[in-house]
Design an enzyme around this catalytic site. Structure first.
Site, PDB file in Angstrom:
ATOM      1  N   HIS A   1      -5.545  -4.005 -11.329  1.00 30.97           N
ATOM      2  CA  HIS A   1      -5.936  -4.657 -10.365  1.00 30.97           C
ATOM      3  C   HIS A   1      -6.913  -5.907 -11.096  1.00 30.97           C
ATOM      4  O   HIS A   1      -7.720  -5.575 -11.808  1.00 30.97           O
ATOM      5  CB  HIS A   1      -7.164  -3.913  -9.192  1.00 30.97           C
ATOM      6  CG  HIS A   1      -7.583  -4.797  -8.299  1.00 30.97           C
ATOM      7  ND1 HIS A   1      -7.075  -5.113  -7.351  1.00 30.97           N
ATOM      8  CD2 HIS A   1      -8.939  -5.059  -8.111  1.00 30.97           C
ATOM      9  CE1 HIS A   1      -7.697  -5.685  -6.328  1.00 30.97           C
ATOM     10  NE2 HIS A   1      -8.891  -5.583  -6.980  1.00 30.97           N
ATOM     11  N   LEU A  42      -7.118   2.426  -0.885  1.00 30.26           N
ATOM     12  CA  LEU A  42      -6.685   1.056  -1.357  1.00 30.26           C
ATOM     13  C   LEU A  42      -7.445   0.684  -2.389  1.00 30.26           C
ATOM     14  O   LEU A  42      -8.758   0.208  -2.360  1.00 30.26           O
ATOM     15  CB  LEU A  42      -6.632  -0.076  -0.246  1.00 30.26           C
ATOM     16  CG  LEU A  42      -6.337  -1.534  -0.939  1.00 30.26           C
ATOM     17  CD1 LEU A  42      -4.936  -1.621  -1.174  1.00 30.26           C
ATOM     18  CD2 LEU A  42      -6.672  -2.630   0.144  1.00 30.26           C
ATOM     19  N   ASN A  88      -2.058   1.471 -11.421  1.00 31.24           N
ATOM     20  CA  ASN A  88      -2.242   0.156 -11.014  1.00 31.24           C
ATOM     21  C   ASN A  88      -3.011  -0.620 -12.013  1.00 31.24           C
ATOM     22  O   ASN A  88      -4.052  -0.262 -12.287  1.00 31.24           O
ATOM     23  CB  ASN A  88      -2.720   0.051  -9.772  1.00 31.24           C
ATOM     24  CG  ASN A  88      -2.474  -1.220  -8.898  1.00 31.24           C
ATOM     25  OD1 ASN A  88      -1.531  -1.767  -9.216  1.00 31.24           O
ATOM     26  ND2 ASN A  88      -3.706  -1.556  -8.340  1.00 31.24           N
ATOM     27  N   ILE A 108       1.002  -1.269  -0.035  1.00 33.32           N
ATOM     28  CA  ILE A 108      -0.113  -0.142   0.052  1.00 33.32           C
ATOM     29  C   ILE A 108       1.021   1.074  -0.060  1.00 33.32           C
ATOM     30  O   ILE A 108       1.751   1.376   0.776  1.00 33.32           O
ATOM     31  CB  ILE A 108      -0.914  -0.189   1.336  1.00 33.32           C
ATOM     32  CG1 ILE A 108      -1.786  -1.046   1.177  1.00 33.32           C
ATOM     33  CG2 ILE A 108      -1.626   1.321   1.421  1.00 33.32           C
ATOM     34  CD1 ILE A 108      -2.654  -1.358   2.563  1.00 33.32           C
ATOM     35  N   LEU A 109       0.614   2.204  -0.897  1.00 33.37           N
ATOM     36  CA  LEU A 109       1.513   3.297  -0.878  1.00 33.37           C
ATOM     37  C   LEU A 109       1.218   4.407  -0.034  1.00 33.37           C
ATOM     38  O   LEU A 109      -0.217   4.512   0.215  1.00 33.37           O
ATOM     39  CB  LEU A 109       1.411   4.014  -2.258  1.00 33.37           C
ATOM     40  CG  LEU A 109       1.772   2.985  -3.505  1.00 33.37           C
ATOM     41  CD1 LEU A 109       1.920   3.851  -4.843  1.00 33.37           C
ATOM     42  CD2 LEU A 109       2.948   2.195  -3.468  1.00 33.37           C
TER      43      LEU A 109
HETATM   44  C1  GAR Z   1      -1.199  -9.444 -11.188  1.00 36.51           C
HETATM   45  O1  GAR Z   1      -2.529 -10.433 -11.323  1.00 36.51           O
HETATM   46  C2  GAR Z   1      -1.735  -8.267 -10.932  1.00 36.51           C
HETATM   47  O2  GAR Z   1      -2.779  -7.779 -11.246  1.00 36.51           O
HETATM   48  C3  GAR Z   1      -1.910  -8.353  -9.329  1.00 36.51           C
HETATM   49  O3  GAR Z   1      -0.752  -9.370  -9.206  1.00 36.51           O
HETATM   50  C4  GAR Z   1      -0.342  -9.986 -10.144  1.00 36.51           C
HETATM   51  C5  GAR Z   1       0.926  -9.709 -10.397  1.00 36.51           C
HETATM   52  O4  GAR Z   1       1.464 -10.640 -11.504  1.00 36.51           O
HETATM   53  N1  GAR Z   1      -1.943  -7.183  -8.554  1.00 36.51           N
HETATM   54  C6  GAR Z   1      -2.606  -7.028  -7.349  1.00 36.51           C
HETATM   55  O5  GAR Z   1      -3.236  -7.932  -6.831  1.00 36.51           O
HETATM   56  C7  GAR Z   1      -2.505  -5.834  -6.858  1.00 36.51           C
HETATM   57  N2  GAR Z   1      -3.493  -5.731  -5.836  1.00 36.51           N
HETATM   58  P1  GAR Z   1       2.911 -10.303 -12.069  1.00 36.51           P
HETATM   59  O6  GAR Z   1       3.881 -10.088 -11.266  1.00 36.51           O
HETATM   60  O7  GAR Z   1       3.102 -11.661 -13.149  1.00 36.51           O
HETATM   61  O8  GAR Z   1       2.425  -9.093 -13.146  1.00 36.51           O
END
Ligand code: GAR
Length: 211
Positions: free
Chosen positions: A110, A145, A108, A93-94
């Site tokens: 999500h 968030l 970002n 979290i930033l």
């Molecule tokens: C991805 O699914 C991204 O959307 C998610 O983490 C994964 C990272 O995969 N992000 C979150 O859940 C942020 N809340 P990657 O490292 O292979 O890109």
């Protein structure tokens, strides 16, 4: 060209998709990767980024308070003269010190509709609730968030996805396309952010993102 820091904590598949688009795809004329940064020195994505020819940097939190750590990150990033921070699986979290240093210039991705789900485990949430469809969201980061203005969303068809890994596989394919497409449209001035009124009034209780 817009100078980007791609920020990651783990695998880095979204980073790879963005670097591909920058090196030989639709972002080639629009952006460059100034640095790939991680809070996790052991993130596999850092080694992958280096192999792709990207400059990399990392800083471990080492027990620092969130604001102190983020102040150090701001300091570290300054030398790269960045236009945007592009969070790609950056699992922290930033704090306001970082959000304000790049106000309106942090994106970002999500893996859910941020109006319906915030925080960790979005694919588990979709799978466990047997959703026929989920939505990938690219949004600007504010001090909440996953509550920032939405730049783009794209649906993922989950019908017949019987395992969590199949849900993730389908979702990631959409993530990788949507993130690059959204940056193209943003840098061409074709998107204006929208903030729907439908976020939960109270802070979500799934604020477990941290290291
Ligand atoms: C991805 O699914 C991204 O959307 C998610 O983490 C994964 C990272 O995969 N992000 C979150 O859940 C942020 N809340 P990657 O490292 O292979 O890109």
């Amino acid at each position: 060209k817009q100078r980007l820091a791609i920020m990651l904590s783990g695998r880095g598949s979204n980073m790879v998709a963005l670097v591909d688009a920058i090196q030989m795809g639709a972002l080639r004329e629009l952006a460059e990767v100034a640095v790939v940064f991680s809070n996790n020195p052991d993130a596999p994505g850092l080694a992958t980024a280096a192999a792709l020819g990207c400059q990399t940097a990392n800083l471990a939190p080492a027990g620092r308070k969130r604001a102190d750590y983020d102040a150090a990150v701001v300091q570290l990033l300054r030398e790269y003269e960045l236009d945007y921070l592009v969070l790609a699986g950056y699992m922290r979290i930033l704090s306001p010190v970082l959000v304000r240093a790049y106000a309106g210039r942090i994106l970002n991705i999500h893996p859910a509709d941020t109006h319906l789900h915030q925080g960790l485990h979005a694919y588990e949430w979709a799978f466990e609730n047997k959703l026929p469809e989920t939505k990938i969201t690219v949004h600007l980061v504010n001090e909440g968030l996953d509550t920032g203005p939405v730049l783009a969303q794209r649906p993922v068809d989950l019908r017949g996805a019987n395992t969590l890994s199949e849900v993730e596989r389908r979702g990631l394919l959409v993530e990788h396309e949507l993130y690059a497409d959204t940056l193209v449209r943003l840098f061409r001035g074709q998107i204006s952010p929208s903030t729907p009124a439908s976020y939960p009034a109270a802070p979500p209780d799934n604020r477990q993102l941290t290291t």
